[in-house]
Design a protein around this motif. Structure first.
Motif, PDB file in Angstrom:
ATOM      1  N   UNK A 193     -37.480  32.099  91.550  1.00  0.00           N
ATOM      2  CA  UNK A 193     -36.339  32.972  91.260  1.00  0.00           C
ATOM      3  C   UNK A 193     -35.055  32.172  91.097  1.00  0.00           C
ATOM      4  N   UNK A 194     -34.863  31.166  91.940  1.00  0.00           N
ATOM      5  CA  UNK A 194     -33.644  30.363  91.824  1.00  0.00           C
ATOM      6  C   UNK A 194     -33.646  29.563  90.517  1.00  0.00           C
ATOM      7  N   UNK A 195     -34.814  29.138  90.055  1.00  0.00           N
ATOM      8  CA  UNK A 195     -34.890  28.433  88.778  1.00  0.00           C
ATOM      9  C   UNK A 195     -34.555  29.368  87.628  1.00  0.00           C
ATOM     10  N   UNK A 196     -34.969  30.611  87.730  1.00  0.00           N
ATOM     11  CA  UNK A 196     -34.677  31.595  86.691  1.00  0.00           C
ATOM     12  C   UNK A 196     -33.183  31.878  86.630  1.00  0.00           C
ATOM     13  N   UNK A 197     -32.543  31.994  87.781  1.00  0.00           N
ATOM     14  CA  UNK A 197     -31.120  32.310  87.825  1.00  0.00           C
ATOM     15  C   UNK A 197     -30.261  31.140  87.372  1.00  0.00           C
ATOM     16  N   UNK A 198     -30.773  29.922  87.464  1.00  0.00           N
ATOM     17  CA  UNK A 198     -29.994  28.749  87.110  1.00  0.00           C
ATOM     18  C   UNK A 198     -29.881  28.553  85.601  1.00  0.00           C
ATOM     19  N   UNK A 199     -30.678  29.253  84.824  1.00  0.00           N
ATOM     20  CA  UNK A 199     -30.642  29.092  83.376  1.00  0.00           C
ATOM     21  C   UNK A 199     -29.345  29.660  82.801  1.00  0.00           C
ATOM     22  N   UNK A 200     -28.900  29.049  81.705  1.00  0.00           N
ATOM     23  CA  UNK A 200     -27.723  29.566  81.027  1.00  0.00           C
ATOM     24  C   UNK A 200     -28.153  30.636  80.033  1.00  0.00           C
ATOM     25  N   UNK A 201     -27.276  31.554  79.686  1.00  0.00           N
ATOM     26  CA  UNK A 201     -27.628  32.611  78.735  1.00  0.00           C
ATOM     27  C   UNK A 201     -28.049  32.031  77.385  1.00  0.00           C
TER      28      UNK A 201
ATOM     29  N   UNK B 248     -19.350  29.860  70.416  1.00  0.00           N
ATOM     30  CA  UNK B 248     -19.110  30.758  69.288  1.00  0.00           C
ATOM     31  C   UNK B 248     -19.171  32.239  69.667  1.00  0.00           C
ATOM     32  N   UNK B 249     -20.156  32.725  70.431  1.00  0.00           N
ATOM     33  CA  UNK B 249     -20.163  34.142  70.797  1.00  0.00           C
ATOM     34  C   UNK B 249     -18.922  34.551  71.600  1.00  0.00           C
ATOM     35  N   UNK B 250     -18.486  33.700  72.499  1.00  0.00           N
ATOM     36  CA  UNK B 250     -17.291  34.008  73.283  1.00  0.00           C
ATOM     37  C   UNK B 250     -16.065  34.053  72.385  1.00  0.00           C
ATOM     38  N   UNK B 251     -15.957  33.102  71.467  1.00  0.00           N
ATOM     39  CA  UNK B 251     -14.813  33.070  70.557  1.00  0.00           C
ATOM     40  C   UNK B 251     -14.785  34.313  69.672  1.00  0.00           C
ATOM     41  N   UNK B 252     -15.946  34.713  69.163  1.00  0.00           N
ATOM     42  CA  UNK B 252     -16.002  35.922  68.336  1.00  0.00           C
ATOM     43  C   UNK B 252     -15.632  37.166  69.130  1.00  0.00           C
ATOM     44  N   UNK B 253     -16.103  37.233  70.353  1.00  0.00           N
ATOM     45  CA  UNK B 253     -15.783  38.390  71.198  1.00  0.00           C
ATOM     46  C   UNK B 253     -14.284  38.470  71.458  1.00  0.00           C
TER      47      UNK B 253
END
Length: 63
Positions: free
Chosen positions: A27-35, A44-49
């Motif tokens: 579970x901790x390995x799953x949570x450590x991943x970036x979106x 780019x997604x943040x800039x567009x938002x």
């Protein structure tokens, strides 16, 4: 024939490794991943938002 044997051993090793790791570690390995959006497209997604949000505000202020 050898390739199928290698594939079976690889899959077996992966399954055994998965089963041997404790649940909380997985579970901790799953949570450590970036979106995935930032992984594939960076900022780019943040800039567009942010840009869309600012253009919406600009339209509201004009009317």
């Amino acid at each position: 024939m050898a390739k199928s044997d290698e594939l079976v051993t690889y899959i077996t090793q992966r399954i055994v490794r998965y089963m041997e790791t404790p649940r909380d570690v997985r579970r901790s390995q799953k949570q450590a991943r970036e979106p995935w959006g930032s992984k594939w497209f960076g900022m780019l997604p943040l800039a567009l938002k942010m840009w869309m949000k600012s253009t919406r505000r600009g339209r509201r202020e004009q009317h």
